[in-house]
Design a protein around this motif. Structure first.
Motif, mmCIF file in Angstrom:
data_model
loop_
_atom_site.group_PDB
_atom_site.id
_atom_site.type_symbol
_atom_site.label_atom_id
_atom_site.label_comp_id
_atom_site.label_asym_id
_atom_site.label_seq_id
_atom_site.Cartn_x
_atom_site.Cartn_y
_atom_site.Cartn_z
ATOM 1 N N ALA A 178 0.695 -1.181 -0.098
ATOM 2 C CA ALA A 178 0.036 0.005 0.040
ATOM 3 C C ALA A 178 0.695 1.270 -0.107
ATOM 4 C CB ALA A 178 -0.979 0.008 1.105
ATOM 5 N N LEU A 179 0.718 1.587 -1.027
ATOM 6 C CA LEU A 179 1.688 3.172 -1.063
ATOM 7 C C LEU A 179 1.021 4.324 -0.953
ATOM 8 C CD1 LEU A 179 4.171 2.304 -3.982
ATOM 9 C CD2 LEU A 179 4.499 2.599 -1.415
ATOM 10 N N ALA B 264 -2.517 8.194 -2.222
ATOM 11 C CA ALA B 264 -3.253 7.359 -3.306
ATOM 12 C C ALA B 264 -3.575 8.561 -4.133
ATOM 13 C CB ALA B 264 -3.892 6.485 -2.330
ATOM 14 N N GLU C 245 -2.931 11.310 -7.481
ATOM 15 C CA GLU C 245 -1.846 11.374 -8.347
ATOM 16 C C GLU C 245 -1.287 12.806 -7.967
ATOM 17 O OE1 GLU C 245 -0.243 11.009 -12.525
ATOM 18 O OE2 GLU C 245 -1.486 9.845 -11.136
ATOM 19 N N ASP D 36 2.681 8.518 -7.562
ATOM 20 C CA ASP D 36 1.506 8.423 -6.751
ATOM 21 C C ASP D 36 1.792 7.544 -5.768
ATOM 22 O OD1 ASP D 36 1.428 6.060 -8.017
ATOM 23 O OD2 ASP D 36 -0.493 5.800 -8.130
ATOM 24 N N LYS D 37 0.958 7.622 -4.565
ATOM 25 C CA LYS D 37 1.327 6.853 -3.310
ATOM 26 C C LYS D 37 0.746 5.356 -3.644
ATOM 27 C CE LYS D 37 1.210 10.545 -0.046
ATOM 28 N NZ LYS D 37 0.664 10.977 1.319
ATOM 29 N N ARG D 38 0.039 4.869 -4.425
ATOM 30 C CA ARG D 38 -0.221 3.534 -4.776
ATOM 31 C C ARG D 38 0.795 2.783 -5.327
ATOM 32 N NH1 ARG D 38 -5.040 4.431 -8.374
ATOM 33 N NH2 ARG D 38 -3.510 6.179 -9.363
ATOM 34 N N ARG E 227 1.677 2.811 -8.452
ATOM 35 C CA ARG E 227 1.281 2.701 -9.699
ATOM 36 C C ARG E 227 1.873 3.277 -10.912
ATOM 37 N NH1 ARG E 227 -0.422 -2.405 -9.491
ATOM 38 N NH2 ARG E 227 -0.961 -1.856 -11.579
ATOM 39 N N GLU F 231 4.212 3.145 -15.829
ATOM 40 C CA GLU F 231 3.331 2.586 -14.988
ATOM 41 C C GLU F 231 3.640 1.038 -14.642
ATOM 42 O OE1 GLU F 231 -0.371 2.851 -17.151
ATOM 43 O OE2 GLU F 231 0.176 2.161 -18.865
ATOM 44 N N ASN G 284 0.325 -6.597 -10.924
ATOM 45 C CA ASN G 284 0.661 -6.562 -9.657
ATOM 46 C C ASN G 284 2.166 -6.841 -9.521
ATOM 47 O OD1 ASN G 284 -0.681 -5.408 -7.693
ATOM 48 N ND2 ASN G 284 -1.802 -7.125 -6.802
ATOM 49 N N ASP H 158 9.815 0.422 -3.361
ATOM 50 C CA ASP H 158 9.325 -0.691 -2.803
ATOM 51 C C ASP H 158 10.118 -1.920 -2.867
ATOM 52 O OD1 ASP H 158 9.241 -1.455 -5.394
ATOM 53 O OD2 ASP H 158 7.028 -1.400 -5.678
#
Length: 700
Positions: free
Chosen positions: A82-83, A84, A86, A169-171, A173, A219, A223, A651
């Motif tokens: 879990a990094l 939400a 833009e 982004d914090k997700r 992605r 991007e 997953n 990550d």
């Protein structure tokens, strides 16, 4: 029985280290064939005694020869951490780095001479982007036979080196891929190439446009740890920065000085382009630093420069005895600013640390004079305990120096607009230092690499201040002199002559600093300085890693201790050292170039010019604990290529490397390539992403 891979026989003739003559010509202008630029008589150590293919043709290590490397099994990819939202331009999301156990569990791959990209079993890889791919909106499809400067200015440049990946982004992605384009090889770019003199002016401009940097939004694929360029929707960050037309602003004490003024820029405030961008770094405030390295080879007419200027030009490797030195690229035919007989100060406008804000496409890149001018490999930043930011830098030349910069202002934590505006000024003013090392076993160093009786190559050192703010600390030199001709300032204060200090990177976990000393085949040869405890082998063709520990753990300190945890080469060679680890279990390594850290603090080392007869590669080792020195090879790049980067994502699930100059082997051409990586036709430099098939952290 040892699990250390056996060395392959040397398959080709190298000129210096393991580099091919073609690479020596284009990458650094045959620097090793010219006289050593550092002719200063400051003391040497010995003088002072002190107490792929792409996914279509992936080859994994299990397919290399008959050596089976093991495979732990690839289950379903784990969920992305879990990094939400833009990020808007000129902002950077505050993403905490992931941590993991840190044990390097991959099975090392063997040395090889395959024309492909080799990764361990349990891993996969893919080409993210390569030369000629579209970057900016409106970029045309690449046409090998009809290249134009206008097209190349919007396409991915040539010979990628430094790689940075910054989350958008914090997700987790999306991210920004920022890449240096160090140099061009016209032999391998233009069909029908004969000589540089025969190139058209348009082809010269294509080469100029192929230098610089690229910013590309990428991007995540599903997953996994794989990444690809964003293909749909707006890509507001995508940007090409070139040597052809991009305007750069000078900052710091030397900005506006007489040394930087030209007919085109009488204020000495704005330069056009950036040259020979090698390594770099990512700042805590989300910008990218890029080092201008072998800029000397782009200039002609040094024989017509003012007589008083010639010694300063020569100290930077610029010929002052002939109009067209043998390494000349003839760019003066396309732009007369590269003729020093007409524009003698133009060369002074290169050799700086460049800062680019990838989150603000409209922001003008800056050249920071406070960090000094030399052949910068790159710059890497850490926030000291005092709150000041410290940038470490190496001057990639035989017998040149190690530097650091400490900011006057303190870092402002957080990612607010106020904090970011403040932090963007941190590299504009501060103290510039050069390193002087002392040692413990001077009389025992005989040039063979034999360990001293105390069991280590080690000693102490201090940082000698060259300038602070607008004040010079070097007798007879103004602050503009010191910053513009930093090599001469280092000579004047007796800095330590090193074996090509390239990438210099502090560990964000321990604060310890690691320096890649690539090689120096001139060490101890003729009248050149002999081996010393930090450079312990004469005719050093394999290089070493230097570890610097700042006193009191304070990166802004002016004193330090140092040691050599790794002395590179074949572990079976008595002159090598791997922090005391069992050498029968260690991978061979030669010519360390770039270094990086993963989230557990493991050191990753890429190589350039392997002198052991294998392709270049990427290696990893722990630098703390019982596994310190257990170096293992993680990947190799295709035939003739150099491994650049590397960059491990926040990550820890992906490692990016730049494959530079694949197939750069004497006699190769577009029509007769020595490598067909990555597409099976002709060689194309590119960026590769590697990830673990089970979704876990790289290496562990």
């Amino acid at each position: 029985m040892s699990d250390r891979p056996r060395l392959l026989p040397l398959l080709g003739q190298a000129v210096h280290g393991g580099r091919d003559a073609m690479t020596c010509q284009y990458r650094c202008g045959n620097a090793c064939d010219h006289p050593v630029p550092n002719e200063s008589d400051n003391p040497y150590f010995g003088d002072v005694v002190r107490t792929e293919v792409s996914r279509r043709g992936v080859v994994r290590a299990g397919a290399v020869g008959a050596l089976v490397l093991g495979f732990a099994g690839a289950g379903a990819a784990s969920a992305a951490p879990a990094l939400a939202a833009e990020a808007a331009p000129s902002e950077m999301p505050d993403v905490a780095p992931a941590r993991f156990s840190g044990a390097l569990t991959f099975k090392p791959i063997p040395p090889n001479k395959l024309d492909t990209f080799v990764v361990p079993n349990g891993y996969d890889h893919a080409v993210v982007i390569h030369w000629g791919d579209r970057v900016e909106p409106g970029a045309p499809e690449f046409d090998l036979h009809n290249q134009t400067a206008a097209a190349q200015s919007k396409q991915f440049g040539y010979n990628n080196d430094f790689v940075a990946v910054l989350p958008v982004d914090k997700r987790g992605r999306r991210a920004l891929l920022v890449v240096n384009h160090e140099y061009t090889n016209e032999n391998l770019m233009f069909p029908g190439f004969t000589t540089l003199d025969a190139l058209s002016v348009e082809q010269l401009k294509v080469a100029i446009a192929a230098h610089g940097l690229s910013v590309v939004e990428i991007e995540r694929v599903g997953n996994t740890g794989e990444w690809t360029p964003v293909s749909k929707g707006p890509r507001p960050y995508n940007r090409r920065i070139t040597a052809l037309s991009t305007r750069f602003e000078f900052t710091g004490p030397a900005a506006g000085s007489a040394w930087l003024k030209t007919a085109a820029d009488p204020r000495g405030r704005v330069a056009i382009g950036t040259l020979n961008n090698c390594a770099g770094g990512v700042t805590p405030w989300g910008t990218v630093l890029s080092g201008e390295e072998n800029f000397n080879q782009y200039f002609v007419g040094g024989d017509g420069a003012p007589e008083a200027l010639k010694p300063r030009l020569a100290r930077y490797g610029i010929s002052t005895t002939t109009r067209y030195p043998s390494d000349s690229r003839k760019w003066d035919r396309a732009d007369e600013r590269f003729d020093l007989a007409k524009h003698p100060n133009e060369a002074h406008r290169f050799g700086w640390i460049v800062e680019v804000d990838p989150f603000d496409p409209e922001a003008k890149p800056r050249k920071h004079t406070a960090l000094g001018r030399f052949k910068h490999e790159g710059a890497n930043v850490i926030v000291a305990k005092s709150g000041h930011v410290v940038a470490y830098m190496g001057d990639d030349e035989r017998f040149d120096y190690l530097y650091k910069f400490v900011s006057d202002k303190k870092y402002m934590p957080g990612n607010s607009a106020v904090a970011r505006r403040h932090n963007l000024t941190l590299l504009e003013s501060g103290s510039l230092y050069v390193a002087k090392l002392d040692y413990t076993s001077a009389t025992e160093i005989d040039g063979t690499g034999k360990l001293p009786t105390d069991g280590a190559f080690n000693g102490t050192g201090r940082w000698i201040k060259l300038a602070q703010g607008n004040r010079s600390y070097v007798d007879g030199m103004t602050v503009a002199d010191v910053l513009t001709f930093t090599r001469l300032a280092g000579d004047a204060v007796g800095a330590t002559k090193m074996d090509r200090p390239e990438d210099v990177e502090p560990s964000l976990l321990t604060g310890k600093v690691y320096v890649a000393l690539t090689n120096n085949t001139n060490r101890g040869v003729g009248t050149n300085p002999k081996a010393d405890e930090a450079n312990p082998r004469n005719a050093n063709k394999h290089g070493q890693i230097l570890e610097v520990v700042e006193d009191r753990g304070e990166n802004a300190a002016e004193t330090f201790t140092w040691s050599l945890p790794i002395v590179c080469g074949d572990p079976a060679d008595a002159s090598t050292y791997f922090a005391g680890y069992d050498k029968s279990k260690v991978s061979p390594i030669s010519c360390p170039d770039n270094v990086a850290f993963d989230g557990a603090g493991n050191l990753w080392i890429s190589t350039d010019g392997n002198a052991l007869g294998s392709n270049d590669g990427l290696f990893a080792t722990a630098v703390e604990g019982p596994e310190r020195g257990h170096l293992k090879q993680f990947l190799t790049v295709p035939l003739g290529a150099e491994t650049c980067g590397p960059f491990i994502t926040t990550d820890n699930r992906s490692v990016f490397v730049a494959v530079q100059h694949p197939g750069e082997i004497t006699g190769a051409s577009v029509e007769n390539p020595a490598s067909t990586w990555p597409d099976g036709d002709y060689a194309k430099p590119g960026v590769v992403c590697t990830w673990r098939l089970d979704g876990r952290a790289i290496g562990s």
